[in-house]
Design a protein around this motif. Structure first.
Motif, PDB file in Angstrom:
ATOM      1  N   VAL A 350       0.815  -1.218   0.000  1.00 50.25           N
ATOM      2  CA  VAL A 350       0.000   0.000   0.000  1.00 50.25           C
ATOM      3  C   VAL A 350       0.850   1.271   0.000  1.00 50.25           C
ATOM      4  O   VAL A 350       0.566   2.223  -0.737  1.00 50.25           O
ATOM      5  CB  VAL A 350      -0.955  -0.002   1.214  1.00 50.25           C
ATOM      6  CG1 VAL A 350      -1.682   1.328   1.330  1.00 50.25           C
ATOM      7  CG2 VAL A 350      -1.958  -1.138   1.089  1.00 50.25           C
ATOM      8  N   THR A 351       1.889   1.298   0.822  1.00 56.97           N
ATOM      9  CA  THR A 351       2.691   2.524   0.944  1.00 56.97           C
ATOM     10  C   THR A 351       3.940   2.506   0.075  1.00 56.97           C
ATOM     11  O   THR A 351       4.639   3.520  -0.010  1.00 56.97           O
ATOM     12  CB  THR A 351       3.102   2.759   2.409  1.00 56.97           C
ATOM     13  OG1 THR A 351       3.989   1.706   2.830  1.00 56.97           O
ATOM     14  CG2 THR A 351       1.884   2.775   3.317  1.00 56.97           C
ATOM     15  N   GLY A 352       4.253   1.372  -0.530  1.00 61.52           N
ATOM     16  CA  GLY A 352       5.450   1.284  -1.360  1.00 61.52           C
ATOM     17  C   GLY A 352       6.674   0.901  -0.560  1.00 61.52           C
ATOM     18  O   GLY A 352       6.676   0.954   0.674  1.00 61.52           O
ATOM     19  N   VAL A 353       7.700   0.509  -1.249  1.00 55.38           N
ATOM     20  CA  VAL A 353       8.939   0.074  -0.603  1.00 55.38           C
ATOM     21  C   VAL A 353       9.530   1.169   0.268  1.00 55.38           C
ATOM     22  O   VAL A 353      10.079   0.920   1.347  1.00 55.38           O
ATOM     23  CB  VAL A 353       9.971  -0.382  -1.656  1.00 55.38           C
ATOM     24  CG1 VAL A 353      11.300  -0.731  -0.998  1.00 55.38           C
ATOM     25  CG2 VAL A 353       9.429  -1.571  -2.439  1.00 55.38           C
ATOM     26  N   HIS A 354       9.394   2.411  -0.174  1.00 54.68           N
ATOM     27  CA  HIS A 354       9.963   3.531   0.575  1.00 54.68           C
ATOM     28  C   HIS A 354       8.960   4.163   1.533  1.00 54.68           C
ATOM     29  O   HIS A 354       9.296   5.117   2.238  1.00 54.68           O
ATOM     30  CB  HIS A 354      10.481   4.604  -0.389  1.00 54.68           C
ATOM     31  CG  HIS A 354      11.537   4.090  -1.330  1.00 54.68           C
ATOM     32  ND1 HIS A 354      12.802   3.750  -0.898  1.00 54.68           N
ATOM     33  CD2 HIS A 354      11.503   3.838  -2.666  1.00 54.68           C
ATOM     34  CE1 HIS A 354      13.514   3.326  -1.941  1.00 54.68           C
ATOM     35  NE2 HIS A 354      12.746   3.367  -3.012  1.00 54.68           N
ATOM     36  N   GLY A 355       7.746   3.646   1.574  1.00 61.55           N
ATOM     37  CA  GLY A 355       6.744   4.130   2.501  1.00 61.55           C
ATOM     38  C   GLY A 355       6.280   5.546   2.257  1.00 61.55           C
ATOM     39  O   GLY A 355       5.866   6.245   3.185  1.00 61.55           O
ATOM     40  N   THR A 356       6.316   5.986   1.003  1.00 59.33           N
ATOM     41  CA  THR A 356       5.988   7.379   0.681  1.00 59.33           C
ATOM     42  C   THR A 356       4.546   7.573   0.236  1.00 59.33           C
ATOM     43  O   THR A 356       4.053   8.698   0.187  1.00 59.33           O
ATOM     44  CB  THR A 356       6.922   7.895  -0.423  1.00 59.33           C
ATOM     45  OG1 THR A 356       6.837   7.012  -1.557  1.00 59.33           O
ATOM     46  CG2 THR A 356       8.363   7.943   0.081  1.00 59.33           C
ATOM     47  N   LYS A 357       3.844   6.502  -0.105  1.00 60.97           N
ATOM     48  CA  LYS A 357       2.471   6.620  -0.580  1.00 60.97           C
ATOM     49  C   LYS A 357       1.500   6.717   0.593  1.00 60.97           C
ATOM     50  O   LYS A 357       1.750   6.172   1.669  1.00 60.97           O
ATOM     51  CB  LYS A 357       2.108   5.411  -1.453  1.00 60.97           C
ATOM     52  CG  LYS A 357       2.965   5.254  -2.702  1.00 60.97           C
ATOM     53  CD  LYS A 357       2.562   4.006  -3.472  1.00 60.97           C
ATOM     54  CE  LYS A 357       3.448   3.787  -4.699  1.00 60.97           C
ATOM     55  NZ  LYS A 357       3.091   2.540  -5.420  1.00 60.97           N
ATOM     56  N   ASP A 358       0.390   7.428   0.384  1.00 61.24           N
ATOM     57  CA  ASP A 358      -0.629   7.556   1.419  1.00 61.24           C
ATOM     58  C   ASP A 358      -1.353   6.229   1.590  1.00 61.24           C
ATOM     59  O   ASP A 358      -1.502   5.436   0.656  1.00 61.24           O
ATOM     60  CB  ASP A 358      -1.634   8.646   1.051  1.00 61.24           C
ATOM     61  CG  ASP A 358      -1.010  10.037   1.082  1.00 61.24           C
ATOM     62  OD1 ASP A 358      -0.041  10.216   1.847  1.00 61.24           O
ATOM     63  OD2 ASP A 358      -1.486  10.923   0.352  1.00 61.24           O
ATOM     64  N   ILE A 359      -1.836   6.017   2.817  1.00 62.07           N
ATOM     65  CA  ILE A 359      -2.582   4.797   3.113  1.00 62.07           C
ATOM     66  C   ILE A 359      -4.037   5.172   3.377  1.00 62.07           C
ATOM     67  O   ILE A 359      -4.328   6.140   4.085  1.00 62.07           O
ATOM     68  CB  ILE A 359      -1.965   4.056   4.329  1.00 62.07           C
ATOM     69  CG1 ILE A 359      -2.715   2.749   4.599  1.00 62.07           C
ATOM     70  CG2 ILE A 359      -1.952   4.933   5.568  1.00 62.07           C
ATOM     71  CD1 ILE A 359      -2.023   1.868   5.631  1.00 62.07           C
ATOM     72  N   SER A 360      -4.954   4.444   2.790  1.00 59.88           N
ATOM     73  CA  SER A 360      -6.372   4.749   2.947  1.00 59.88           C
ATOM     74  C   SER A 360      -6.842   4.366   4.349  1.00 59.88           C
ATOM     75  O   SER A 360      -6.199   3.585   5.056  1.00 59.88           O
ATOM     76  CB  SER A 360      -7.191   3.990   1.910  1.00 59.88           C
ATOM     77  OG  SER A 360      -7.142   2.592   2.173  1.00 59.88           O
ATOM     78  N   LYS A 361      -7.996   4.918   4.723  1.00 61.86           N
ATOM     79  CA  LYS A 361      -8.532   4.614   6.038  1.00 61.86           C
ATOM     80  C   LYS A 361      -8.894   3.138   6.146  1.00 61.86           C
ATOM     81  O   LYS A 361      -8.722   2.507   7.192  1.00 61.86           O
ATOM     82  CB  LYS A 361      -9.764   5.474   6.319  1.00 61.86           C
ATOM     83  CG  LYS A 361     -10.243   5.382   7.765  1.00 61.86           C
ATOM     84  CD  LYS A 361     -11.280   6.435   8.083  1.00 61.86           C
ATOM     85  CE  LYS A 361     -11.666   6.377   9.560  1.00 61.86           C
ATOM     86  NZ  LYS A 361     -12.647   7.427   9.928  1.00 61.86           N
ATOM     87  N   GLY A 362      -9.375   2.556   5.052  1.00 58.65           N
ATOM     88  CA  GLY A 362      -9.714   1.134   5.061  1.00 58.65           C
ATOM     89  C   GLY A 362      -8.509   0.259   5.327  1.00 58.65           C
ATOM     90  O   GLY A 362      -8.574  -0.691   6.115  1.00 58.65           O
ATOM     91  N   ASN A 363      -7.405   0.599   4.679  1.00 58.60           N
ATOM     92  CA  ASN A 363      -6.174  -0.163   4.922  1.00 58.60           C
ATOM     93  C   ASN A 363      -5.628   0.095   6.321  1.00 58.60           C
ATOM     94  O   ASN A 363      -5.014  -0.789   6.926  1.00 58.60           O
ATOM     95  CB  ASN A 363      -5.127   0.189   3.864  1.00 58.60           C
ATOM     96  CG  ASN A 363      -5.424  -0.469   2.524  1.00 58.60           C
ATOM     97  OD1 ASN A 363      -5.884  -1.600   2.459  1.00 58.60           O
ATOM     98  ND2 ASN A 363      -5.175   0.261   1.428  1.00 58.60           N
TER      99      ASN A 363
END
Length: 486
Positions: A350-363
């Motif tokens: 969900v957030t990518g290998v580098h953890g830079t993507k936003d995560i949805s409330k559902g996730n």
């Protein structure tokens, strides 16, 4: 509690009352002693929540190191105090120190007052963590020792949940941090007052030469003065054997025949913290904020996590004396491993290998659900059993010393991990959960191969489990002509 003498091959050589009945006196005594867990649980829960309160951060910079050092020092010194003053008196002393610490923290106007309060809290937790599990193991009949021993973790869980609820209710007020810290005086008052209402354990009283008081205490917990003389005689015998070893307890613990107990005193609390539970609990508000649940959602999630954790202790209490300690350790380890792997995969995708993507409330909610299952697995295994195992495996002459080492190791590892978890989370992202998953595999294999079953075995006969173990038997064989007993 005294209860039967067994030969090395576990054949009973005397048949005496093992005190299998749960009397009202035992129940009350165990509730009071186990409620010492409230102190540690409340302290863990409050610390994590208060560090997210802006007014607190503006006024103070929390000094975790001093508190951790205080807990470590007190747990080691509590070994002597517990042996000399008794289990009950040590619990009382710890309650008083925690009461004073809560008072200082709630009224703190400057950093020195806050530090003094945190140090007193650390000492209070160190003393109660040392004495309460010993009290529970010694006062409990062998067939109920697992259930009673897990009650310490149950109250610890209540303390965490109560602290999280208070944090949630006070977070938006400028004085909220003060109320959260100051309310620590209430669990401390419960322990302090309760300690006056219970007797010390017969084991501790005999150890200190108070035979008549031990006889009275044993009669009280049995609910009758009938058929207690054989148990008193047994306690006196084992105490005399223990005292015949004219050596400092820490040196005695280093002897080859106590190698299994020494390893367990280090390994069990060390592994417990490497499940990641304390840092997840301590930083759960920050953790859930970081995955998108917001400030209120983060605190509510921490409450949910705490409720799941302490509720699962009830599962442990109901089956630990039926299925044994190893079964709970292994099943809990499997559940935790699966959940940690699932969380790391979810965050990676969900957030990518580098953890830079936003995560949805559902996730974010999915992360919470997985961590709830993880907390449940911990709650029926490494949570309560970490307090139970060290308190039941040591012979009387080194019992308080062994427990102090176990508590001290726990404080050291908590401090190290609390200082590194957020940094690890920021740099390793989902890899932080893989780190803990790896250690869960290691600790589960350790239990499978190196921890023998202890359920139902009287404390004075616990040495027999090492004699029959495939690995530890090589260490516990009689040395230099000594008899093969503690």
């Amino acid at each position: 509690m005294a209860g039967g003498v067994f030969s090395v091959d576990s054949t009973p050589v005397t048949a005496i009352n093992v005190g299998g009945k749960l009397t009202l006196s035992i129940i009350i005594s165990c509730i009071v002693a186990a409620s010492s867990g409230l102190l540690f649980g409340y302290d863990l829960g409050i610390s994590g929540g208060v560090t997210t309160m802006v007014p607190f951060l503006q006024k103070f910079f929390p000094d975790i190191l001093r508190k951790a050092a205080a807990g470590l020092v007190s747990s080691l010194s509590a070994s002597k105090v517990t042996a000399l003053c008794g289990r009950r008196n040590t619990i009382l002393f710890g309650g008083i120190l925690f009461l004073a610490g809560g008072s200082f923290n709630g009224s703190a106007e400057n950093i020195p007052m806050l530090i003094l309060g945190r140090v007193l809290l650390g000492f209070g937790v160190g003393f109660t963590n040392q004495a309460a599990p010993l009290y529970l193991s010694e006062i409990a009949p062998p067939k109920w020792r697992g259930t009673i021993g897990t009650s310490f973790q149950f109250f610890l869980g209540i303390g965490v949940v109560a602290a999280n609820c208070i944090n949630f209710g006070t977070a938006k007020h400028t004085w909220g941090w003060r109320l959260s810290l100051g309310l620590a005086v209430f669990p401390a008052a419960v322990i302090t007052i309760g300690a006056f209402l219970i007797t010390d354990t017969p084991n501790s009283l005999v150890e200190r030469g108070k035979i008549d008081q031990a006889r009275k205490a044993l009669s009280q917990v049995r609910g009758s003065s009938i058929d207690i003389e054989l148990e008193i005689e047994e306690l006196v015998k084992w105490t005399e054997i223990a005292k015949s070893v004219k050596q400092e307890p820490f040196k005695t613990l280093l002897k080859r025949k106590y190698r299994p107990q020494l390893v367990m005193a280090f390994a069990i609390p060390f592994f417990q913290q490497l499940t990641g539970i304390s840092v997840v609990g301590f930083y759960s508000p920050n953790l859930f904020q970081s995955v998108g649940l917001g400030h209120d959602g983060a605190l509510i999630s921490a409450i949910v996590l705490g409720i799941v954790s302490f509720a699962s202790v009830l599962v442990s209490a109901s089956i630990v004396d039926r299925f044994g300690r190893r079964f709970l350790f292994i099943t809990g380890g499997v559940v935790m491993f699966v959940c940690l792997i699932a969380v790391s995969i979810l965050l990676a995708v969900v957030t990518g290998v580098h953890g830079t993507k936003d995560i949805s409330k559902g996730n974010s909610i999915m992360v919470l659900v997985l961590l709830c299952f993880y907390a449940a697995g911990f709650g029926w295994s490494w949570g309560p059993l970490t307090w139970l195992i060290p308190s039941e495996i040591f012979p009387l002459n080194i019992r308080t010393t062994g427990q102090s080492i176990a508590v001290g190791v726990q404080f050291i590892v908590i401090f190290v991990l609390s200082q590194t978890f957020l940094t690890m989370l920021c740099h390793f992202k989902f890899g932080a959960f893989l780190f803990y998953a790896f250690w869960v595999v290691v600790m589960t294999l350790f239990i499978i191969f190196f921890l023998p079953e202890t359920k139902g075995i009287p404390l004075e006969s616990m040495y027999t489990i090492w004699d029959k173990h495939w690995f530890w038997s090589r260490f516990v064989k009689a040395e230099d002509g000594e008899e093969n007993h503690p």
